[in-house]
Scaffold this motif. Structure first.
Motif, PDB file in Angstrom:
ATOM      1  N   ALA A 147       5.183 107.422  30.375  1.00 59.28           N
ATOM      2  CA  ALA A 147       3.944 107.490  30.083  1.00 59.28           C
ATOM      3  C   ALA A 147       2.909 107.860  31.178  1.00 59.28           C
ATOM      4  CB  ALA A 147       3.389 106.210  29.193  1.00 59.28           C
TER       5      ALA A 147
ATOM      6  N   GLY B 282      -1.291 108.002  32.188  1.00 62.80           N
ATOM      7  CA  GLY B 282      -2.690 107.433  31.739  1.00 62.80           C
ATOM      8  C   GLY B 282      -3.471 108.830  32.301  1.00 62.80           C
TER       9      GLY B 282
ATOM     10  N   THR C 229      -4.299 108.413  38.166  1.00 67.53           N
ATOM     11  CA  THR C 229      -4.883 107.672  39.290  1.00 67.53           C
ATOM     12  C   THR C 229      -4.072 106.682  40.008  1.00 67.53           C
ATOM     13  OG1 THR C 229      -5.972 105.875  38.362  1.00 67.53           O
ATOM     14  CG2 THR C 229      -7.158 107.866  38.036  1.00 67.53           C
ATOM     15  N   GLY C 230      -2.912 106.267  39.618  1.00 64.32           N
ATOM     16  CA  GLY C 230      -1.947 105.405  40.434  1.00 64.32           C
ATOM     17  C   GLY C 230      -1.638 105.733  41.712  1.00 64.32           C
TER      18      GLY C 230
ATOM     19  N   SER D  38     -11.548 102.828  40.638  1.00 59.72           N
ATOM     20  CA  SER D  38     -11.255 104.095  39.758  1.00 59.72           C
ATOM     21  C   SER D  38     -11.642 104.074  38.408  1.00 59.72           C
ATOM     22  CB  SER D  38      -9.782 104.370  39.935  1.00 59.72           C
ATOM     23  OG  SER D  38      -8.970 103.060  39.375  1.00 59.72           O
TER      24      SER D  38
ATOM     25  N   SER E  50      -7.203 104.528  32.882  1.00 60.75           N
ATOM     26  CA  SER E  50      -7.006 104.212  31.400  1.00 60.75           C
ATOM     27  C   SER E  50      -6.665 102.873  31.390  1.00 60.75           C
ATOM     28  CB  SER E  50      -5.992 105.428  30.792  1.00 60.75           C
ATOM     29  OG  SER E  50      -4.592 104.677  31.378  1.00 60.75           O
TER      30      SER E  50
ATOM     31  N   SER F 203      -3.771  95.892  36.754  1.00 63.02           N
ATOM     32  CA  SER F 203      -4.682  96.348  37.913  1.00 63.02           C
ATOM     33  C   SER F 203      -5.724  95.502  37.908  1.00 63.02           C
ATOM     34  CB  SER F 203      -5.290  97.692  37.599  1.00 63.02           C
ATOM     35  OG  SER F 203      -4.251  98.564  37.487  1.00 63.02           O
TER      36      SER F 203
HETATM   37  C1  LIG Z   1      -9.919 105.945  44.245  1.00 65.16           C
HETATM   38  C2  LIG Z   1      -8.952 105.099  43.628  1.00 65.16           C
HETATM   39  C3  LIG Z   1      -9.398 103.889  43.460  1.00 65.16           C
HETATM   40  C4  LIG Z   1      -8.792 102.706  43.060  1.00 65.16           C
HETATM   41  N1  LIG Z   1      -9.115 101.357  42.974  1.00 65.16           N
HETATM   42  C5  LIG Z   1      -8.287 100.700  42.386  1.00 65.16           C
HETATM   43  C6  LIG Z   1      -8.550  99.197  42.282  1.00 65.16           C
HETATM   44  O1  LIG Z   1      -9.894  98.863  42.790  1.00 65.16           O
HETATM   45  N2  LIG Z   1      -7.775  98.184  41.766  1.00 65.16           N
HETATM   46  C7  LIG Z   1      -6.748  98.774  41.146  1.00 65.16           C
HETATM   47  O2  LIG Z   1      -5.843  97.906  40.828  1.00 65.16           O
HETATM   48  N3  LIG Z   1      -6.342 100.025  41.266  1.00 65.16           N
HETATM   49  C8  LIG Z   1      -7.102 100.746  41.952  1.00 65.16           C
HETATM   50  N4  LIG Z   1      -6.576 102.101  41.940  1.00 65.16           N
HETATM   51  C9  LIG Z   1      -4.924 102.587  41.642  1.00 65.16           C
HETATM   52  C10 LIG Z   1      -5.213 103.062  39.840  1.00 65.16           C
HETATM   53  O3  LIG Z   1      -6.580 103.655  39.580  1.00 65.16           O
HETATM   54  C11 LIG Z   1      -4.972 101.938  39.069  1.00 65.16           C
HETATM   55  O4  LIG Z   1      -3.454 101.587  39.205  1.00 65.16           O
HETATM   56  C12 LIG Z   1      -4.880 102.436  37.479  1.00 65.16           C
HETATM   57  O5  LIG Z   1      -4.900 101.188  36.504  1.00 65.16           O
HETATM   58  C13 LIG Z   1      -3.981 103.377  36.993  1.00 65.16           C
HETATM   59  O6  LIG Z   1      -4.495 103.825  35.687  1.00 65.16           O
HETATM   60  P1  LIG Z   1      -4.056 105.278  35.032  1.00 65.16           P
HETATM   61  O7  LIG Z   1      -4.495 105.772  33.800  1.00 65.16           O
HETATM   62  O8  LIG Z   1      -4.492 106.376  36.245  1.00 65.16           O
HETATM   63  O9  LIG Z   1      -2.497 105.278  35.295  1.00 65.16           O
HETATM   64  P2  LIG Z   1      -1.402 106.563  35.649  1.00 65.16           P
HETATM   65  O10 LIG Z   1      -1.510 106.797  37.331  1.00 65.16           O
HETATM   66  O11 LIG Z   1      -1.524 107.341  34.848  1.00 65.16           O
HETATM   67  O12 LIG Z   1       0.007 105.651  35.534  1.00 65.16           O
HETATM   68  C14 LIG Z   1       0.155 104.586  36.207  1.00 65.16           C
HETATM   69  C15 LIG Z   1       1.392 103.513  35.630  1.00 65.16           C
HETATM   70  O13 LIG Z   1       1.283 103.257  34.564  1.00 65.16           O
HETATM   71  C16 LIG Z   1       2.179 103.630  33.455  1.00 65.16           C
HETATM   72  N5  LIG Z   1       1.387 103.956  32.333  1.00 65.16           N
HETATM   73  C17 LIG Z   1       0.327 104.592  32.094  1.00 65.16           C
HETATM   74  N6  LIG Z   1      -0.016 104.598  30.655  1.00 65.16           N
HETATM   75  C18 LIG Z   1       0.811 103.859  30.080  1.00 65.16           C
HETATM   76  C19 LIG Z   1       1.223 103.216  28.858  1.00 65.16           C
HETATM   77  N7  LIG Z   1       0.150 103.693  28.003  1.00 65.16           N
HETATM   78  N8  LIG Z   1       2.327 102.685  28.570  1.00 65.16           N
HETATM   79  C20 LIG Z   1       3.110 102.011  29.404  1.00 65.16           C
HETATM   80  N9  LIG Z   1       3.041 102.655  30.710  1.00 65.16           N
HETATM   81  C21 LIG Z   1       1.742 103.261  31.071  1.00 65.16           C
HETATM   82  C22 LIG Z   1       2.672 105.091  34.199  1.00 65.16           C
HETATM   83  O14 LIG Z   1       4.062 105.361  33.693  1.00 65.16           O
HETATM   84  C23 LIG Z   1       2.614 104.530  35.677  1.00 65.16           C
HETATM   85  O15 LIG Z   1       3.695 104.041  35.902  1.00 65.16           O
HETATM   86  C24 LIG Z   1      -7.320 103.147  42.386  1.00 65.16           C
HETATM   87  C25 LIG Z   1      -7.005 104.597  42.449  1.00 65.16           C
HETATM   88  C26 LIG Z   1      -7.975 105.644  43.063  1.00 65.16           C
HETATM   89  C27 LIG Z   1      -7.450 106.981  43.182  1.00 65.16           C
END
Ligand SMILES: Cc1cc2nc3c(=O)[nH]c(=O)nc-3n(C[C@H](O)[C@H](O)[C@H](O)COP(=O)(O)OP(=O)(O)OC[C@H]3O[C@@H](n4cnc5c(N)ncnc54)[C@H](O)[C@@H]3O)c2cc1C
Length: 485
Positions: free
Chosen positions: A79, A81, A84-85, A145, A150, A159
């Motif tokens: 999956a 989202g 941004t991971g 982020s 998502s 997170s």
């Molecule tokens: C500028 C910046 C600042 C940030 N600050 C923080 C912060 O303050 N705190 C923090 O915790 N993180 C932070 N992050 C990291 C990131 O934003 C988080 O980890 C966020 O929760 C990831 O969400 P995403 O939708 O981008 O997931 P993705 O990067 O798309 O995926 C992350 C993981 O989740 C899994 N996944 C996604 N959707 C699903 C689903 N529906 N079912 C099962 N698995 C799924 C994916 O397989 C992957 O393993 C930051 C990142 C950036 C770039």
């Protein structure tokens, strides 16, 4: 089954897989062109790989159909989202099916009385809070982020965010979820009732980094907006004084909504970006927020100011209104972007140390960085002891990646040696997978692998993450603009 067997035991014809996928979901939801597979090869970390097919799911039925085909052909899937991971969690195993949830972005139902909402996994964190603001409630986890990440990603990575100090990270804000399991069946973990029967599989799924299936609906807890709030910016001539104040505040029985720290290099970078009058001459600043009934907030502000005086605070600035508060938070939340003012590249670490060890470990980080002739900005969730050292560098400089790698490893080791852990919130993903033995014994890791197999006997759901394996799972490539560490 080992990862080797997954990748070498199948000679998968991805063209056939794509054809099958186009028969069960709309053809335009299935992309296998060079542009899409290239775009979806990486997340916000510096790691990348090769996606096989990208599917844009629009419903649980779509996800189920995709996962069933993945299981039939033995193709890994994951999956995704918003990507941004920062730990490579959404970097696809080679040739995998990427299931994008960006089009599953509906808020399904909101119950302001029970304070819960069902949402699709692709709903963006901040969009959720904005769309329910008129009800006087919000979703508490607020990663920096939050404009782009998502809810599904928040759940998978468990997170955190600046305002998770008092209220807890994502796990404390999820009642349940609908999941498409790796065999293609659909189930519900947790639920709306306070104590659902049986094992807490909801708790197991939160933080499972996409390895236990795909969350297709999430039931989130909503928090009431606080009646009053005070946001304080305090600056210090010494990083240690600021760091020690964090422990003093908690020891005094006050748990602020947020306690964030920025050191001088970070203040300089952010000030150049937002022009908020930040104390750039000082070694560090704390951004502290207290919430609650007005009298309690006033008492907390007074007590924290008193404790700060004992730690030689320089200036104390209290946001006069919502606009000033928003500006101060904008500075904190845009810090990662602001570093471009200093160097073109950065590598962000995420470790946790006991709060009372903060100043000692920060000293070690500065020494490690000096030893490797690098620069570091520290901007982090100080209240949780969750460090985010940002190593900044110019990737074009010969040999710089080796120094960044070495400094990064030394920082992780210093944190673990201080009684800390590998990751506070960004997850293990690919980035820290091979560092897991620093914290876990073989028995611990075997138990985790058993749990993972119980969910996914074929090991197809994001298979190369979190658990170290002697088997390789394809080359992880350095992205042109970064490096895999
Ligand atoms: C500028 C910046 C600042 C940030 N600050 C923080 C912060 O303050 N705190 C923090 O915790 N993180 C932070 N992050 C990291 C990131 O934003 C988080 O980890 C966020 O929760 C990831 O969400 P995403 O939708 O981008 O997931 P993705 O990067 O798309 O995926 C992350 C993981 O989740 C899994 N996944 C996604 N959707 C699903 C689903 N529906 N079912 C099962 N698995 C799924 C994916 O397989 C992957 O393993 C930051 C990142 C950036 C770039």
């Amino acid at each position: 089954m080992s990862l080797d067997e997954i990748y070498t035991g199948h000679d998968v014809d991805l063209v056939r897989v794509a054809t099958r996928l186009r028969a069960v979901i709309r053809p335009d939801q299935v992309r296998d062109g060079a542009t899409e597979t290239h775009l979806y090869r990486r997340d916000a970390s510096t790691m990348s790989n090769t996606a096989g097919i990208v599917c844009f799911a629009e419903s649980t039925a779509d996800v189920q159909a995709i996962v069933q085909i993945a299981a039939e052909f033995g193709v890994p899937f994951l999956a995704r989202g918003s990507g941004t991971g920062l730990a490579g969690g959404a970097v696809p195993p080679p040739g995998a099916i990427v299931i994008s949830t960006t089009k599953m972005n509906k808020i399904i139902s909101v119950d302001p009385v029970s304070r819960m909402a069902w949402v699709e996994p692709g709903v963006l964190n901040l969009d959720l809070s904005k769309q329910i603001a008129h009800l006087g409630v919000h979703f508490a986890p607020d990663p920096s982020s939050q404009q782009t990440c998502s809810i599904g990603g928040n759940v998978a990575n468990n997170s955190g965010g600046p305002h998770c100090l008092a209220d807890g990270v994502t796990n404390a804000h999820i009642h349940g979820m609908e999941v498409v399991l790796p065999d293609g069946s659909v189930t519900i973990f947790g639920g709306e009732e306070p104590e659902p029967d049986g094992f807490d599989l909801r708790g197991v799924f939160v933080g499972s980094e996409g390895m236990f299936g795909v969350a297709t609906k999430v039931c989130v807890r909503l928090m009431q907006n606080p009646p009053d709030v005070a946001t304080m910016l305090m600056d210090f001539a010494s990083v240690s004084d600021g760091a020690d104040l964090v422990s003093d505040i908690i020891a005094a029985g006050i748990v602020p909504a947020a306690v964030e720290m920025m050191d001088q290099l970070c203040l300089v970078a952010v000030e150049a970006f937002i022009h908020a009058g930040l104390p750039v001459e000082q070694a560090a600043a704390l951004l502290i927020e207290v919430v609650g009934p007005a009298r309690g907030v006033a008492a907390d502000v007074a007590r924290i100011s008193e404790l700060a005086t004992a730690r030689n605070v320089g200036g104390v600035r209290i946001a006069a209104d919502d606009a000033e508060r928003a500006l101060l938070w904008k500075g904190r939340k845009s810090a990662f972007g602001a570093i471009a003012n200093i160097k073109p590249d950065y590598y962000l670490h995420d470790t946790v140390v006991p709060r009372n060890k903060l100043s000692g470990v920060l000293d070690q980080i500065y020494a490690i960085v000096k030893e490797h002739d690098l620069q570091v900005l520290n901007v982090f969730h100080a209240g949780d002891g969750n460090l985010h050292p940002l190593l900044v560098f110019d990737g074009k400089e010969p040999g710089v990646y080796e120094r960044v790698h070495a400094a990064g490893r030394a920082i992780v080791k210093a944190s673990v040696d201080a009684g800390g852990v590998l990751s506070g919130e960004h997850g293990i993903g690919l980035e820290k997978r091979d560092l897991m033995p620093l914290m876990f014994s073989e028995t611990d890791l075997a138990a985790q692998a058993d749990l993972r197999r119980a969910f996914d006997p074929q090991m197809l759901s994001n298979p190369d993450k979190v658990l170290p394996s002697p088997a390789t799972c394809g080359e992880i490539h350095r992205a042109p603009e970064g490096a895999w560490i």
